[in-house]
Design an enzyme around this catalytic site. Structure first.
Site, PDB file in Angstrom:
ATOM      1  CB  SER A 102      -0.876  -0.025   1.257  1.00  0.00           C
ATOM      2  OG  SER A 102      -1.430   1.238   1.542  1.00  0.00           O
ATOM      3  CE1 TYR A 108      -3.562  -1.961   5.728  1.00  0.00           C
ATOM      4  CE2 TYR A 108      -2.809   0.210   5.040  1.00  0.00           C
ATOM      5  CZ  TYR A 108      -3.336  -1.033   4.731  1.00  0.00           C
ATOM      6  OH  TYR A 108      -3.614  -1.354   3.424  1.00  0.00           O
TER       7      TYR A 108
END
Length: 242
Positions: free
Chosen positions: A143, A156
């Protein structure tokens, strides 16, 4: 380009969102798909949809953070299809809150799913690929959270930065054995992962997950002599990356 006909591919988080898009893109190219998801109902639904369109698909209800379940799932894939050619590590979770609010067990859960899971799957998938003796491929979905940080996503960020490092290490270790490893750094997509958690988010700022899925398809069809170690796919109006 190499053909995907009869290639056996495991896709984690394959029950919905980007994972489901990847399953569909690869099945259209003739791949046999193992749809792995912690949500067994979603995995079975997606596998059934693929089968209805003529694909050979297997549903696997698997917690990627469990070594025992990962090993059992890889064994089931080989028992069903006779081999394993590619792994797409797509499963991921997050919790939006500050470091102060984030419980230690939530931190562990996110890291276990987003980083330990890909490690264990890559470890046992590569073991199978090595035994087959004709290479293979691992694609890790990262990501833009692995390239810059924003508030309320510490676990995350840590997991995705770690996944990029793991991918680079795997690329170095497995390349001499003919096993390709690629990191896909994906920008925001119109998937439940974002839209369910952030209902006020403008979908126009996001990209269709099918576009990222098509990138994965392209990676898996590269000639054997070439590998793309890292690729970034962004929406044109991406706000989380310059």
């Amino acid at each position: 380009m190499a053909a995907l006909t009869d290639q056996v591919v495991v896709v984690t988080g394959g029950g919905r969102g980007l994972g489901a898009s990847i399953c569909r893109a690869l099945s259209r190219e003739g791949a046999k798909i193992a749809v792995m998801d912690v949500d067994g109902k979603a995995a079975r639904r997606e596998a059934a949809a693929l089968t209805d369109k003529g694909a050979d698909a297997l549903a696997l209800e698997t917690d990627v953070g469990s070594e025992a379940q990962v090993k059992a799932a890889i064994a089931e894939v080989v028992a069903r299809f006779g081999r394993l050619d590619a792994l797409v590590n797509n499963a991921g979770i997050d919790k939006t809150c500050s470091v102060e609010e984030l419980a230690c067990d939530e931190w562990e859960r996110i890291l276990r799913t987003n980083l330990s899971g890909p490690f264990m799957l890559a470890k046992y998938a590569a073991e199978q690929m090595r035994a087959q003796g004709n290479g293979g491929q691992i694609v890790n979905i990262a990501s833009t959270a692995a390239k810059r940080a924003w508030a309320n996503a510490s676990a995350y960020h840590a997991s995705k930065w770690g996944l990029v490092g793991l991918s680079q290490a795997l690329h170095v270790e497995l390349r001499p054995e003919g096993i390709k490893v690629t990191t896909v750094i994906a920008g925001g997509m119109r998937t439940p992962f974002l839209l369910e958690r952030f209902p006020d988010l403008d979908p126009g700022l996001l990209q269709d997950p099918d576009n990222v899925a098509d990138t994965v398809r392209y990676l898996l069809t590269l000639p054997a002599e070439s590998v793309i170690a890292e690729i970034m796919v962004l929406p044109m109006r991406e706000t989380s990356w310059p």
